[in-house]
Design an enzyme around this catalytic site. Sequence first.
Site, mmCIF file in Angstrom:
data_model
loop_
_atom_site.group_PDB
_atom_site.id
_atom_site.type_symbol
_atom_site.label_atom_id
_atom_site.label_comp_id
_atom_site.label_asym_id
_atom_site.label_seq_id
_atom_site.Cartn_x
_atom_site.Cartn_y
_atom_site.Cartn_z
ATOM 1 N N ILE A 193 40.600 31.638 45.558
ATOM 2 C CA ILE A 193 40.132 31.864 44.195
ATOM 3 C C ILE A 193 41.231 32.655 43.489
ATOM 4 O O ILE A 193 41.594 33.748 43.919
ATOM 5 C CB ILE A 193 38.758 32.579 44.139
ATOM 6 C CG1 ILE A 193 38.289 32.760 42.695
ATOM 7 C CG2 ILE A 193 38.764 33.878 44.915
ATOM 8 C CD1 ILE A 193 36.844 33.232 42.552
ATOM 9 N N TYR A 194 41.792 32.047 42.461
ATOM 10 C CA TYR A 194 42.912 32.658 41.750
ATOM 11 C C TYR A 194 42.817 32.369 40.258
ATOM 12 O O TYR A 194 42.378 31.285 39.851
ATOM 13 C CB TYR A 194 44.256 32.114 42.250
ATOM 14 C CG TYR A 194 44.569 32.471 43.676
ATOM 15 C CD1 TYR A 194 45.041 33.736 44.004
ATOM 16 C CD2 TYR A 194 44.390 31.554 44.700
ATOM 17 C CE1 TYR A 194 45.319 34.074 45.317
ATOM 18 C CE2 TYR A 194 44.670 31.884 46.017
ATOM 19 C CZ TYR A 194 45.136 33.144 46.313
ATOM 20 O OH TYR A 194 45.409 33.481 47.612
ATOM 21 N N LEU B 285 37.528 36.221 33.959
ATOM 22 C CA LEU B 285 37.513 34.831 34.416
ATOM 23 C C LEU B 285 37.331 34.737 35.925
ATOM 24 O O LEU B 285 36.721 33.784 36.416
ATOM 25 C CB LEU B 285 38.780 34.114 33.968
ATOM 26 C CG LEU B 285 38.913 33.958 32.448
ATOM 27 C CD1 LEU B 285 40.291 33.425 32.088
ATOM 28 C CD2 LEU B 285 37.819 33.070 31.896
ATOM 29 N N GLY B 286 37.843 35.697 36.676
ATOM 30 C CA GLY B 286 37.613 35.725 38.117
ATOM 31 C C GLY B 286 36.134 35.894 38.422
ATOM 32 O O GLY B 286 35.591 35.230 39.309
ATOM 33 N N ASN C 122 45.279 43.719 50.198
ATOM 34 C CA ASN C 122 44.926 43.308 48.847
ATOM 35 C C ASN C 122 43.709 44.121 48.387
ATOM 36 O O ASN C 122 42.587 43.637 48.334
ATOM 37 C CB ASN C 122 44.651 41.803 48.795
ATOM 38 C CG ASN C 122 44.530 41.282 47.387
ATOM 39 O OD1 ASN C 122 44.372 42.041 46.433
ATOM 40 N ND2 ASN C 122 44.595 39.970 47.248
ATOM 41 N N TYR D 261 35.450 41.970 45.577
ATOM 42 C CA TYR D 261 34.403 41.318 46.372
ATOM 43 C C TYR D 261 33.298 42.297 46.753
ATOM 44 O O TYR D 261 32.114 41.936 46.755
ATOM 45 C CB TYR D 261 34.989 40.641 47.610
ATOM 46 C CG TYR D 261 35.920 39.513 47.246
ATOM 47 C CD1 TYR D 261 35.488 38.458 46.451
ATOM 48 C CD2 TYR D 261 37.238 39.504 47.664
ATOM 49 C CE1 TYR D 261 36.341 37.431 46.094
ATOM 50 C CE2 TYR D 261 38.104 38.475 47.312
ATOM 51 C CZ TYR D 261 37.638 37.442 46.526
ATOM 52 O OH TYR D 261 38.488 36.431 46.170
#
Length: 176
Positions: A96-97, A107-108, A135, A142
Amino acid sequence: MSNNPQIKEANSADVAILCKLGEQTFIETYGHQNTPENLQAYLSKHFSQEQLLSEIQTEGTIFLMVELNEEIVGYAKLRVNKAEFSDRNALELERIYVKKEFHGKKLGAYLLEQCIEKTKAVGCDLLWLGVWEYNLKALNFYKSWGFEISGTHIFVLGDDEQTDYLMTKEIDILKV
Protein backbone atom coordinates in the site's frame (compact mmCIF):
# COMPACT_ATOMS: atom_id res chain seq x y z
CA MET A 1 -11.56 18.84 -11.34
CA SER A 2 -12.60 16.89 -8.28
CA ASN A 3 -10.81 16.69 -4.95
CA ASN A 4 -12.68 13.49 -4.13
CA PRO A 5 -10.52 10.40 -4.48
CA GLN A 6 -11.89 7.45 -6.43
CA ILE A 7 -10.97 3.77 -6.20
CA LYS A 8 -10.46 1.70 -9.30
CA GLU A 9 -9.70 -2.02 -9.38
CA ALA A 10 -6.73 -2.53 -11.69
CA ASN A 11 -6.84 -4.77 -14.73
CA SER A 12 -4.37 -5.81 -17.44
CA ALA A 13 -4.60 -2.40 -19.12
CA ASP A 14 -3.18 -0.77 -15.97
CA VAL A 15 0.11 -2.70 -15.88
CA ALA A 16 2.33 0.15 -17.16
CA ILE A 17 0.82 2.60 -14.65
CA LEU A 18 1.34 0.13 -11.78
CA CYS A 19 4.96 -0.53 -12.81
CA LYS A 20 5.82 3.16 -12.79
CA LEU A 21 3.84 3.91 -9.62
CA GLY A 22 5.23 0.86 -7.81
CA GLU A 23 8.83 1.77 -8.60
CA GLN A 24 8.38 5.44 -7.74
CA THR A 25 6.68 4.88 -4.41
CA PHE A 26 9.05 2.08 -3.37
CA ILE A 27 12.08 4.28 -4.04
CA GLU A 28 10.45 7.23 -2.25
CA THR A 29 9.76 5.04 0.78
CA TYR A 30 12.92 2.95 1.05
CA GLY A 31 15.54 4.51 -1.23
CA HIS A 32 17.29 6.47 1.49
CA GLN A 33 17.70 3.38 3.73
CA ASN A 34 18.92 0.79 1.24
CA THR A 35 21.71 0.42 -1.30
CA PRO A 36 20.98 1.27 -4.95
CA GLU A 37 21.99 -2.28 -5.89
CA ASN A 38 19.49 -3.89 -3.51
CA LEU A 39 16.75 -1.50 -4.59
CA GLN A 40 17.38 -2.22 -8.27
CA ALA A 41 17.41 -5.98 -7.68
CA TYR A 42 14.04 -5.77 -5.91
CA LEU A 43 12.48 -3.41 -8.46
CA SER A 44 13.64 -5.53 -11.41
CA LYS A 45 12.10 -8.64 -9.91
CA HIS A 46 8.82 -7.21 -8.60
CA PHE A 47 7.89 -4.31 -10.89
CA SER A 48 8.47 -5.60 -14.42
CA GLN A 49 5.45 -5.49 -16.71
CA GLU A 50 5.52 -9.28 -17.02
CA GLN A 51 5.54 -9.76 -13.24
CA LEU A 52 2.72 -7.30 -12.57
CA LEU A 53 0.60 -8.67 -15.42
CA SER A 54 1.02 -12.15 -13.95
CA GLU A 55 -0.02 -10.86 -10.51
CA ILE A 56 -3.08 -9.02 -11.85
CA GLN A 57 -4.17 -12.20 -13.63
CA THR A 58 -3.65 -14.41 -10.56
CA GLU A 59 -6.87 -15.49 -8.88
CA GLY A 60 -7.10 -14.12 -5.35
CA THR A 61 -4.97 -11.04 -6.12
CA ILE A 62 -6.58 -7.59 -6.18
CA PHE A 63 -4.97 -4.27 -7.02
CA LEU A 64 -6.81 -1.15 -5.93
CA MET A 65 -5.70 2.19 -7.35
CA VAL A 66 -6.61 5.56 -5.88
CA GLU A 67 -7.23 8.32 -8.39
CA LEU A 68 -7.30 12.02 -7.58
CA ASN A 69 -7.98 14.66 -10.22
CA GLU A 70 -7.67 12.05 -12.98
CA GLU A 71 -4.21 10.95 -11.77
CA ILE A 72 -3.42 7.57 -10.20
CA VAL A 73 -1.59 8.60 -7.01
CA GLY A 74 -1.52 5.41 -4.96
CA TYR A 75 -2.30 1.73 -4.95
CA ALA A 76 -2.71 -1.33 -2.78
CA LYS A 77 -2.18 -5.00 -3.52
CA LEU A 78 -4.28 -7.54 -1.66
CA ARG A 79 -3.93 -11.28 -2.03
CA VAL A 80 -5.12 -14.50 -0.54
CA ASN A 81 -1.99 -15.85 1.12
CA LYS A 82 -2.12 -18.85 3.42
CA ALA A 83 1.63 -18.91 4.13
CA GLU A 84 1.53 -17.04 7.43
CA PHE A 85 -2.01 -17.72 8.69
CA SER A 86 -3.01 -21.09 7.24
CA ASP A 87 -5.68 -21.63 9.88
CA ARG A 88 -7.51 -18.37 9.07
CA ASN A 89 -9.61 -16.95 6.27
CA ALA A 90 -7.08 -14.18 5.73
CA LEU A 91 -6.22 -11.59 3.14
CA GLU A 92 -2.72 -10.12 2.95
CA LEU A 93 -2.22 -6.43 2.31
CA GLU A 94 1.04 -6.96 0.47
CA ARG A 95 1.58 -3.37 -0.67
CA ILE A 96 0.00 0.00 0.00
CA TYR A 97 1.69 3.16 -1.22
CA VAL A 98 0.81 6.76 -2.07
CA LYS A 99 3.11 9.10 -4.00
CA LYS A 100 5.13 11.22 -1.59
CA GLU A 101 3.78 14.48 -3.02
CA PHE A 102 0.30 13.38 -1.92
CA HIS A 103 1.22 12.44 1.66
CA GLY A 104 -0.79 14.31 4.28
CA LYS A 105 -3.98 14.28 2.20
CA LYS A 106 -5.43 11.22 4.00
CA LEU A 107 -5.23 9.13 0.83
CA GLY A 108 -3.41 6.30 2.62
CA ALA A 109 -6.23 6.17 5.15
CA TYR A 110 -8.81 6.23 2.35
CA LEU A 111 -6.99 3.42 0.55
CA LEU A 112 -6.68 1.34 3.73
CA GLU A 113 -10.38 1.82 4.41
CA GLN A 114 -11.11 0.49 0.92
CA CYS A 115 -8.83 -2.50 1.58
CA ILE A 116 -10.78 -3.28 4.75
CA GLU A 117 -14.04 -3.08 2.81
CA LYS A 118 -12.64 -5.37 0.10
CA THR A 119 -11.52 -7.83 2.81
CA LYS A 120 -15.10 -7.96 4.08
CA ALA A 121 -16.51 -8.25 0.56
CA VAL A 122 -14.44 -11.35 -0.21
CA GLY A 123 -15.46 -12.92 3.11
CA CYS A 124 -12.13 -12.78 4.94
CA ASP A 125 -12.06 -12.06 8.67
CA LEU A 126 -8.36 -11.27 9.06
CA LEU A 127 -6.30 -8.66 7.25
CA TRP A 128 -2.55 -8.94 7.70
CA LEU A 129 0.59 -7.29 6.44
CA GLY A 130 4.33 -7.12 6.95
CA VAL A 131 6.03 -3.86 7.95
CA TRP A 132 9.77 -3.30 8.01
CA GLU A 133 10.91 -2.93 11.61
CA TYR A 134 12.52 0.45 10.77
CA ASN A 135 9.46 1.95 9.07
CA LEU A 136 8.15 3.68 12.20
CA LYS A 137 5.75 5.91 10.28
CA ALA A 138 3.98 2.87 8.81
CA LEU A 139 4.03 0.97 12.12
CA ASN A 140 2.32 3.88 13.86
CA PHE A 141 -0.18 4.30 11.02
CA TYR A 142 -1.25 0.65 11.18
CA LYS A 143 -1.42 0.67 14.98
CA SER A 144 -3.75 3.68 14.77
CA TRP A 145 -6.05 1.53 12.61
CA GLY A 146 -6.12 -1.30 15.16
CA PHE A 147 -3.46 -3.58 13.69
CA GLU A 148 -1.42 -5.50 16.26
CA ILE A 149 2.03 -7.02 15.95
CA SER A 150 1.67 -10.79 15.95
CA GLY A 151 5.11 -12.00 14.86
CA THR A 152 7.93 -11.44 12.41
CA HIS A 153 9.16 -12.76 9.09
CA ILE A 154 12.09 -12.14 6.79
CA PHE A 155 11.74 -9.83 3.78
CA VAL A 156 14.53 -10.09 1.21
CA LEU A 157 15.57 -6.88 -0.55
CA GLY A 158 18.31 -7.75 -3.02
CA ASP A 159 20.88 -9.53 -0.84
CA ASP A 160 19.68 -7.92 2.41
CA GLU A 161 17.51 -10.01 4.74
CA GLN A 162 15.32 -7.59 6.69
CA THR A 163 12.93 -8.21 9.56
CA ASP A 164 9.28 -7.34 9.03
CA TYR A 165 6.73 -7.24 11.80
CA LEU A 166 3.59 -9.20 10.96
CA MET A 167 0.59 -7.08 11.86
CA THR A 168 -2.99 -8.32 11.95
CA LYS A 169 -6.43 -6.81 12.19
CA GLU A 170 -9.57 -8.78 12.92
CA ILE A 171 -12.31 -7.90 10.44
CA ASP A 172 -15.98 -8.11 11.38
CA ILE A 173 -17.44 -9.55 8.18
CA LEU A 174 -20.99 -9.19 9.48
CA LYS A 175 -20.76 -5.43 8.82
CA VAL A 176 -20.67 -5.51 5.02
